[in-house]
Scaffold this active site. Structure first.
Site, mmCIF file in Angstrom:
data_model
loop_
_atom_site.group_PDB
_atom_site.id
_atom_site.type_symbol
_atom_site.label_atom_id
_atom_site.label_comp_id
_atom_site.label_asym_id
_atom_site.label_seq_id
_atom_site.Cartn_x
_atom_site.Cartn_y
_atom_site.Cartn_z
ATOM 1 N N ARG A 48 0.556 -1.055 -0.293
ATOM 2 C CA ARG A 48 0.180 0.131 -0.031
ATOM 3 C C ARG A 48 1.104 1.204 -0.020
ATOM 4 N NH1 ARG A 48 -2.763 4.311 0.219
ATOM 5 N NH2 ARG A 48 -5.202 4.327 0.958
ATOM 6 N N GLU A 56 -11.464 5.906 -5.200
ATOM 7 C CA GLU A 56 -10.951 3.809 -5.825
ATOM 8 C C GLU A 56 -12.317 3.487 -6.611
ATOM 9 O OE1 GLU A 56 -11.052 1.815 -2.845
ATOM 10 O OE2 GLU A 56 -10.759 3.144 -1.672
ATOM 11 N N ARG A 90 -0.468 -5.522 4.633
ATOM 12 C CA ARG A 90 0.291 -5.150 3.342
ATOM 13 C C ARG A 90 1.100 -4.041 4.315
ATOM 14 N NH1 ARG A 90 -4.855 -1.954 0.503
ATOM 15 N NH2 ARG A 90 -4.715 -1.059 2.995
#
Length: 227
Positions: A48, A56, A90
């Site tokens: 990330r 998004e 992540r």
């Protein structure tokens, strides 16, 4: 002075211990701020991009932001300067492809917002202001279409929660036996074939079975209904 040197080294050690640099090759780009890379040990890492947030996939400019990231890193070797590991496992990192600061470039091109909640490098704010003034990338969109992704995610969560609560709150009232919900008129029954006064009343009132009210007083199957 001699005592200060070991102390300084001791204080610095935790910072060095937590610093992590990873070299890997990008094998997947999921959106504008998330990728997967493969290390030389063949270990896959989900990454990330730190300090930025891109639209998004369902938001305006979401696909363009993904394409911008893919164009910089897909199939290429990158260096990760890892800051943290998030709750999804992540690696949260600044990503560098050769001399390019990928996180900063996403902001500079207008493909990302600065994620103020997690901001460490305040120079990103100047890049965002410059992109906004030049109407680059998402900043060229009408203001109504430029909802920051963290607000969009919250609104989406709230909407789904409202739907769940609405469906859980409403329960259709159960029909009582007196309403005859378990009876039907497929067969006109005799009194000795019925199990209750409620069924007899249903047969008389709903099905028109007048044979079970011989004296026409409105009370069917008196042996059942006058008990």
């Amino acid at each position: 002075m001699k005592r200060l040197i070991p102390l300084a080294a001791f204080l610095l050690f935790p910072l060095l211990a937590h610093a992590e640099t990873v070299n890997c090759r990008v094998v997947g780009v999921h959106d504008g701020d998330t990728l997967t890379c493969l290390t030389s040990q063949k270990k896959q890492l989900k990454v990330r991009l730190a300090e930025i947030d891109t639209p998004e996939s369902k938001q305006p400019y979401g696909t363009r932001a993904q394409q911008a990231l893919s164009g910089m890193v897909f199939g290429k070797d990158v260096r990760l300067e890892v800051q943290d590991t998030d709750r999804y496992g992540r690696k949260v990192a600044r990503v560098y492809q050769d001399k390019t600061d990928v996180n900063a470039e996403q902001v500079k091109s207008g493909s990302a917002w600065v994620y103020r909640q997690y901001l460490k490098d305040k120079s990103l704010l100047a890049l965002e202001a410059d992109a906004k003034a030049a109407k680059r990338g998402l900043w060229a969109l009408p203001e109504s279409e430029r909802m920051p992704p963290w607000e969009w995610r919250k609104a989406d969560r709230d909407k789904r929660q409202d739907k769940r609560e609405a469906s859980a709150t409403y329960t259709p009232p159960a029909k009582s036996k007196e309403e005859g919900s378990e009876f039907n008129c497929s067969t006109l029954k005799r009194c000795n074939a019925m199990s209750s006064c409620a069924e007899a009343k249903y047969q008389l009132q709903q099905c028109g079975n007048t044979k079970i009210d011989g004296n026409r007083d409105g009370i069917p199957c008196e042996a059942l209904c006058k008990q």
